[in-house]
Design an enzyme around this catalytic site. Sequence first.
Site, short mmCIF file in Angstrom:
data_model
loop_
_atom_site.label_atom_id
_atom_site.label_comp_id
_atom_site.label_asym_id
_atom_site.label_seq_id
_atom_site.Cartn_x
_atom_site.Cartn_y
_atom_site.Cartn_z
N ASP A 1 1.63 90.35 -3.65
CA ASP A 1 1.42 90.01 -2.32
C ASP A 1 2.98 89.26 -1.84
O ASP A 1 3.01 89.53 -0.65
CB ASP A 1 0.31 88.82 -2.21
CG ASP A 1 -0.77 89.30 -2.39
OD1 ASP A 1 -1.12 90.63 -2.54
OD2 ASP A 1 -1.95 88.47 -2.10
N ASP B 1 -0.24 82.79 -6.64
CA ASP B 1 -0.26 81.42 -6.08
C ASP B 1 -1.44 80.67 -6.59
O ASP B 1 -1.02 79.30 -6.95
CB ASP B 1 -0.40 81.52 -4.59
CG ASP B 1 -0.60 80.40 -3.87
OD1 ASP B 1 0.22 79.61 -3.53
OD2 ASP B 1 -1.92 80.42 -3.29
N ASP C 1 3.68 86.20 -1.86
CA ASP C 1 3.40 85.31 -0.96
C ASP C 1 3.71 83.81 -1.50
O ASP C 1 3.25 82.90 -1.14
CB ASP C 1 1.52 85.20 -0.61
CG ASP C 1 0.90 85.25 -2.03
OD1 ASP C 1 1.50 85.20 -3.04
OD2 ASP C 1 -0.21 84.80 -1.89
N ARG D 1 -3.30 89.62 0.66
CA ARG D 1 -4.38 88.71 1.01
C ARG D 1 -4.21 87.94 2.44
O ARG D 1 -5.03 87.98 3.28
CB ARG D 1 -4.92 87.75 -0.24
CG ARG D 1 -6.13 87.08 0.14
CD ARG D 1 -6.73 86.44 -1.22
NE ARG D 1 -5.57 86.06 -2.01
CZ ARG D 1 -5.75 85.33 -3.13
NH1 ARG D 1 -6.92 85.57 -3.83
NH2 ARG D 1 -4.76 84.75 -3.97
N ARG E 1 -10.68 85.55 -12.46
CA ARG E 1 -10.72 84.90 -11.48
C ARG E 1 -11.67 83.85 -12.05
O ARG E 1 -12.84 84.34 -12.34
CB ARG E 1 -11.01 85.37 -10.02
CG ARG E 1 -9.93 86.30 -9.68
CD ARG E 1 -9.66 86.17 -8.26
NE ARG E 1 -8.37 86.57 -7.80
CZ ARG E 1 -7.92 87.69 -7.35
NH1 ARG E 1 -8.69 88.71 -7.66
NH2 ARG E 1 -6.78 88.16 -6.95
N THR F 1 2.53 88.79 -8.43
CA THR F 1 1.87 89.06 -7.48
C THR F 1 2.24 89.94 -6.64
O THR F 1 3.30 89.78 -6.17
CB THR F 1 1.38 87.82 -6.56
OG1 THR F 1 0.56 88.49 -5.67
CG2 THR F 1 2.23 86.96 -6.04
#
Length: 329
Positions: free
Chosen positions: A127, A103, A129, A171, A72, A125
């Site tokens: 997630d 994302d 999302d 998240r 990150r 990912t």
Amino acid sequence: MGRIAVLTSGGDAPGMNAAARALTRKGIALGFEIWGVRRGYRGLMEEDLVPLGPREVGDVLQRGGTMLGTARAEEFKTPAGQKRALEALEKYRIEGLVVIGGDGSLHGAQALHEQGVRTIGIPATIDNDIPGTEIAIGVDTALNTVVEAINKLRDTAASHERTFVIETMGRDCGYLALMAGLAGGAEAILIPEAPFDLKEVARRVLRSHRAGKKHSFIVVSEGIRQHLELRPFQSVGEYVGAYIADETGLEVRVTVLGHVQRGGAPTAFDRLLATRFGVAAAQALQEGKSGRMLALQRGEIVSLPLKEALQGRRELDLELLELAYLLSG
Ligand code: ADP
Ligand code: F6P
């Protein structure tokens, strides 16, 4: 012969390697030279690039994590960070960049596209999302990991007649919790997309306990944290577990699955999805496309503008919540 670079960024997801492998081998077959960027945008800013041949991506199809490394990188969100990345791409004469990530990473790809870099995004990912695709790389593996954990916890929960609270990742998105809760037979599922009342959840668990169901499962998404007043270092699972124990007087145990959900060999589904995305990314660059994300829609691999693919919030089918309650008996 043009040069393509590939990077993985954000949270790792099982299947990222399969995507990098497919992109590399298909890209080489199309006549491209392939470069791998190590450690996501951080590595790009630091010019950490390595050439990738067919052998460099050997024996990774079945491996979780990412052989390229990930990171990150806050600095990349700034104009100065992006300038560093652009300079690196220019120095290495990279003509196309494939970003494999979630994302945030795909927003980074859009930013580079807007500055003239030919970019293609691959959604990866756990997630799930990303609004533009029905499913991202890694979701299926993570979901199976959570369901497998619920199966195991079921054995001990039934033996001791206990209530379990299981916290999943995600998240800001409740997809994993919702699907795992339904597939695992949870009594209640708490996700950020739907309002919930902990008192009502406690009542429901107690009611079914009194009606003879001696063990039950509450699946909670880490994404509901914004609705709770957590103490420092307290997990969502712990908070909900303490509340339910207090309200019901039942014996409650909490399992926070954490990063276990991100690891492991990708399922066949994830390998196939990643392989199809990787191949399609190489083809998209050959066709001169840019600023697009690959997606799965109704079983087909399609490409759509990154901007559109990332717009809004992923919708979940909230009727599944009711269905889970109904079927939990
Ligand atoms: P994920 O890609 O899994 O959602 P993050 O949201 O942490 O993970 O994003 C990964 C990286 O992508 C960030 O550390 C940053 O380098 C880059 N990134 C995230 N958001 C943006 C943005 N809006 N613009 C440019 N780069 C971004
Ligand atoms: O985005 C993937 C994810 O695993 C989320 O589910 C979770 O909130 C986050 O990444 C954890 O991030 P980190 O790797 O920084 O612990």
